[in-house]
Design a protein around this motif. Structure first.
Motif, PDB file in Angstrom:
ATOM      1  N   ASP B   8      10.090  -3.211   1.894  1.00 12.38           N
ATOM      2  CA  ASP B   8      10.793  -3.494   1.250  1.00 12.38           C
ATOM      3  C   ASP B   8      12.597  -3.024   2.369  1.00 12.38           C
ATOM      4  N   LEU B   9      11.915  -2.397   3.291  1.00  9.55           N
ATOM      5  CA  LEU B   9      12.596  -2.394   4.618  1.00  9.55           C
ATOM      6  C   LEU B   9      14.528  -2.616   4.561  1.00  9.55           C
ATOM      7  N   VAL B  10      14.886  -2.098   3.813  1.00  9.65           N
ATOM      8  CA  VAL B  10      16.425  -2.661   4.125  1.00  9.65           C
ATOM      9  C   VAL B  10      17.646  -1.312   5.551  1.00  9.65           C
ATOM     10  N   GLY B  14      27.520  -1.630   8.472  1.00 11.46           N
ATOM     11  CA  GLY B  14      28.551  -0.990   8.068  1.00 11.46           C
ATOM     12  C   GLY B  14      28.228  -2.312   6.276  1.00 11.46           C
ATOM     13  N   GLU B  15      28.986  -3.828   6.506  1.00 11.75           N
ATOM     14  CA  GLU B  15      29.365  -4.491   5.822  1.00 11.75           C
ATOM     15  C   GLU B  15      27.488  -5.782   5.760  1.00 11.75           C
ATOM     16  N   GLN B  16      27.090  -5.139   7.215  1.00  8.96           N
ATOM     17  CA  GLN B  16      26.283  -6.555   7.393  1.00  8.96           C
ATOM     18  C   GLN B  16      24.927  -5.985   7.720  1.00  8.96           C
ATOM     19  N   ARG B  17      23.965  -6.734   6.659  1.00 11.43           N
ATOM     20  CA  ARG B  17      22.443  -6.381   7.005  1.00 11.43           C
ATOM     21  C   ARG B  17      21.028  -6.654   7.503  1.00 11.43           C
ATOM     22  N   ALA B  18      21.280  -5.765   8.451  1.00 14.74           N
ATOM     23  CA  ALA B  18      20.034  -6.481   9.726  1.00 14.74           C
ATOM     24  C   ALA B  18      18.877  -6.676   9.314  1.00 14.74           C
ATOM     25  N   ALA B  19      18.455  -5.579   7.967  1.00  8.92           N
ATOM     26  CA  ALA B  19      17.184  -6.078   7.646  1.00  8.92           C
ATOM     27  C   ALA B  19      17.296  -5.806   5.977  1.00  8.92           C
ATOM     28  N   ASP B  20      16.735  -6.495   5.487  1.00  3.85           N
ATOM     29  CA  ASP B  20      16.964  -7.392   4.165  1.00  3.85           C
ATOM     30  C   ASP B  20      15.973  -7.348   3.104  1.00  3.85           C
ATOM     31  N   GLY B  21      15.034  -6.074   3.541  1.00  3.66           N
ATOM     32  CA  GLY B  21      13.979  -6.042   1.683  1.00  3.66           C
ATOM     33  C   GLY B  21      13.021  -6.787   3.166  1.00  3.66           C
ATOM     34  N   VAL B  22      12.753  -5.951   4.464  1.00  4.39           N
ATOM     35  CA  VAL B  22      11.117  -6.631   5.438  1.00  4.39           C
ATOM     36  C   VAL B  22      10.080  -5.960   4.982  1.00  4.39           C
ATOM     37  N   SER B  23       9.182  -7.025   4.811  1.00 10.74           N
ATOM     38  CA  SER B  23       8.025  -6.598   3.813  1.00 10.74           C
ATOM     39  C   SER B  23       7.118  -7.091   4.880  1.00 10.74           C
ATOM     40  N   PHE B  24       5.598  -6.567   5.481  1.00 13.13           N
ATOM     41  CA  PHE B  24       4.714  -7.049   6.194  1.00 13.13           C
ATOM     42  C   PHE B  24       3.773  -6.060   6.774  1.00 13.13           C
ATOM     43  N   THR B  25       2.590  -6.069   7.294  1.00 19.02           N
ATOM     44  CA  THR B  25       1.471  -5.185   7.589  1.00 19.02           C
ATOM     45  C   THR B  25       1.100  -5.782   8.743  1.00 19.02           C
ATOM     46  N   ASP B  56      18.003   3.168   5.468  1.00 16.94           N
ATOM     47  CA  ASP B  56      18.791   3.018   4.262  1.00 16.94           C
ATOM     48  C   ASP B  56      17.383   3.102   3.153  1.00 16.94           C
ATOM     49  N   ALA B  57      17.124   2.373   2.744  1.00 20.59           N
ATOM     50  CA  ALA B  57      15.692   2.282   1.978  1.00 20.59           C
ATOM     51  C   ALA B  57      14.581   1.656   2.179  1.00 20.59           C
ATOM     52  N   GLY B  58      13.465   1.712   1.176  1.00 17.24           N
ATOM     53  CA  GLY B  58      12.309   0.734   1.914  1.00 17.24           C
ATOM     54  C   GLY B  58      10.838   1.825   2.344  1.00 17.24           C
ATOM     55  N   THR B  59       9.698   1.874   2.462  1.00 12.93           N
ATOM     56  CA  THR B  59       8.643   2.621   2.862  1.00 12.93           C
ATOM     57  C   THR B  59       8.017   2.263   4.469  1.00 12.93           C
ATOM     58  N   VAL B  60       8.471   2.930   5.518  1.00 14.65           N
ATOM     59  CA  VAL B  60       7.674   2.512   6.686  1.00 14.65           C
ATOM     60  C   VAL B  60       6.089   3.528   6.710  1.00 14.65           C
ATOM     61  N   PRO B  67       8.449   7.190   9.242  1.00 15.00           N
ATOM     62  CA  PRO B  67       8.796   7.514  11.554  1.00 15.00           C
ATOM     63  C   PRO B  67      10.096   8.453  11.092  1.00 15.00           C
ATOM     64  N   ALA B  68      10.341   8.168   9.710  1.00 12.84           N
ATOM     65  CA  ALA B  68      12.281   9.143   9.440  1.00 12.84           C
ATOM     66  C   ALA B  68      12.139  10.316   9.377  1.00 12.84           C
ATOM     67  N   ARG B  69      10.205  10.763   9.319  1.00 15.24           N
ATOM     68  CA  ARG B  69      10.415  12.085   8.918  1.00 15.24           C
ATOM     69  C   ARG B  69       9.295  13.077  10.116  1.00 15.24           C
ATOM     70  N   ASP B  70       8.127  12.081  10.495  1.00 16.87           N
ATOM     71  CA  ASP B  70       7.466  12.568  11.834  1.00 16.87           C
ATOM     72  C   ASP B  70       7.721  11.719  13.006  1.00 16.87           C
ATOM     73  N   ALA B  71       9.073  12.020  13.008  1.00 17.28           N
ATOM     74  CA  ALA B  71       8.685  10.844  14.135  1.00 17.28           C
ATOM     75  C   ALA B  71       8.594  11.287  15.644  1.00 17.28           C
TER      76      ALA B  71
END
Lengths: 244, 302
Positions: B8-10, B14-25, B56-60, B67-71
């Motif tokens: 569910d990566l988001v 700005g207004e544009q959603r470049a990634a809008d709930g992306v999921s895969f493994t 902005d949202a989701g888990t990776v 990646p957000a914490r352990d870059a």
């Protein structure tokens, strides 16, 4: 070797391979001083300059040039070029932050400014007997504050310029102002008083360099202005620096 | 086993959603493709995976790292080859590898890497004097110099000539064979079809499908067509009697047989039994291109 030393080594190599940086940044100020000194009249004491020779009076202006060329021209152009080409972006993918690359650039360019200034002093001394700075400690202080202020301004340009062309455009305006107020284009005794007075406060502060060179204690205010400029521009550029 | 999990990566600008709930493994050791038109959100997605952009949202999760914490830890095990990342023109190949090698705790042997990438003779050549293909290979080398477990390669054959593209493909397969998991971002169908074990089709920031290239085309249609010009007249029933054949059309002198299964074999043997020679014989299958159009409602080129 640490990654930082490797970066310094790599940037130094690139600096030396860039013929323009090498000739203009390192050699030109000393060559101009040597060229002017070849005119006999400029080696005679002159009443307009308080009884000292033009060549003695002009040497600090060549130091302004040395510092200006690398700090205001080379540093921002190279850093903006790295942003433009994606060098910063690529480094962000590695465990080493591109801030280290910026630090390495600073080391190399400050080193170049030192060598270039030293060449001016040595060339003047050997060729025309221009005395060495007579208050070495004051001169060192004036030089360090001046160079820091100039480099901080250069960093400010480097912080956001998207392309090396944009950077060199902005930088050349700053560079020419610095050169003008620093008495490189016209000796300062030929400039209107007000302009010369402003020049005291324009980094790197040619008058403080001249005073300390001549063994006088430089005025405190221009030194403080240099320190304040360095602090303000340095902090601002660190805040807004775009790492890609 | 999944080495990368995106859920569910988001990410919006700005207004544009470049990634809008992306999921895969992504499984360990595979070449995983991310396929989509320009501006679909492919690069944004991999940048969030590589720790270059904050989501902005989701888990990776990449080998258990966020990646957000352990870059910083992540960058030691993940190599990235980015679009349009160049080097200073006067930096030489060997110097670049030597420099980037110093950034990693357990780097690869630069000499072996240079040789395996076919840059052995270019060690002292400055970046600006390399061809496009060589620059791209150096870029791959820099992505691999840290001995990564995962390599992200973004649009790496764009702008290369056909030979250089094929050489680069061979190279990527070699890299995979050494156990490196590869995420390949591309908008080239042939590249995805040739290299990827599985791929995610992304369009307008969303994952439309995740499957193998063959699975994707099968999803759209299992239909095949055989086209030929017969040497003699024959009745349609001859072919329609075959269980593999669904329809026969005539198009001037041309016959178009549609069907499924082992269509070509069945048609060819009936014709041979009846002494009919099939000239200009062609088999048409649904391509990844067709699958893409069916899945997204548009062609990848636009």
């Amino acid at each position: 070797m640490s990654s930082f030393m490797k970066l310094v080594q790599a940037e130094a190599r690139l600096f030396v391979r860039d013929t323009t940086a090498l000739v203009v940044g390192l050699l030109l100020p000393a060559v101009i001083l040597l060229g002017l000194g070849a005119v006999p009249m400029l080696r005679e004491p002159s009443p307009e300059m308080g009884g000292i020779r033009f060549i003695d009076y002009f040497a600090p202006s060549m130091i302004v040039m040395s510092v200006g060329v690398v700090g205001l021209t080379n540093l921002p152009t190279v850093m903006a070029g790295y942003r433009e080409r994606g060098v910063l972006r690529r480094m962000r993918t590695t465990p080493v932050h591109p801030a280290k690359l910026l630090s390495a650039q600073l080391v190399v360019n400050v080193g170049a400014a030192l060598v270039s200034s030293l060449l001016v002093i040595v060339a003047g001394r050997i060729a025309y007997g221009v005395p060495l700075p007579e208050s070495p400690l004051w001169f060192a202080l004036a030089f360090v504050l001046g160079i820091t202020a100039v480099f901080a301004l250069g960093m400010l340009v480097a912080a956001t310029a998207a392309t090396s062309r944009a950077a060199s455009g902005i930088a050349s305006v700053l560079f020419m102002s610095t050169m003008f107020f620093g008495g490189v284009y016209l000796p300062r005794f030929m400039l209107p008083d007000a302009v010369a007075r402003i020049g005291d406060f324009v980094p790197p502060g040619v008058q403080t360099l001249l005073d300390s060179w001549n063994g006088e204690t430089p005025a405190a205010l221009p030194l403080l202005v240099m320190a304040a400029t360095a602090l303000a521009a340095g902090t601002a550029s660190a805040r807004i620096f775009k790492w890609e | 086993m999944a080495i990368i999990e995106v859920k569910d990566l988001v990410k919006h600008y700005g207004e544009q959603r470049a990634a809008d709930g992306v999921s895969f493994t992504v499984d360990e050791g595979e070449i995983f493709g991310i396929l989509g038109p320009n501006g679909a959100g492919k690069t944004t997605t991999v940048e969030c995976v590589a720790g270059l952009r904050d989501r902005d949202a989701g888990t990776v999760s990449v080998m258990g790292l966020d990646p957000a914490r352990d870059a910083k830890e992540l960058k030691q095990i993940l190599g990235v080859q980015l679009q349009e990342s160049r080097l200073p023109d006067k930096m030489r190949v060997g110097e670049a590898l030597d420099l980037y090698r110093s950034f990693y705790p357990n780097p690869a042997d630069p000499d072996r890497l240079i040789e395996s990438l076919g840059l052995g003779a270019k060690r002292r050549t400055p970046f600006g004097k390399l061809s496009g293909g060589q620059q791209q290979r150096l870029s791959i080398a820099l992505a691999l110099i840290g001995n990564p477990r995962i390599a992200v390669l973004d649009e790496l054959t764009t702008g290369l000539d056909p030979q250089a593209r094929r050489d680069t493909w061979d190279l990527i397969e070699q890299v995979r064979d050494t156990g490196v998991t590869i995420i390949l971002v591309t908008h080239f169908m042939d590249e995805a079809e040739r290299l990827c074990d599985r791929l995610a089709v992304i369009d307008s920031g969303k994952v439309v499908a995740v499957d193998s290239p063959a699975g994707l085309t099968a999803r759209v249609s299992a239909e095949q067509r055989v086209r030929f010009r017969p040497s003699a007249e024959f009745a349609d029933a001859l072919l329609l009697d075959l269980p593999e054949v669904a329809g026969v059309e005539r198009n001037g002198p041309q016959v178009v047989v549609s069907g499924s299964g082992n269509l070509l074999q069945a048609v060819a043997s009936v014709l041979a039994r009846n002494h009919i020679v099939a000239a200009d014989l062609r088999v048409e299958q649904v391509s990844l291109d067709d699958a893409f159009v069916a899945l997204t409602g548009k062609s990848i080129e636009n």
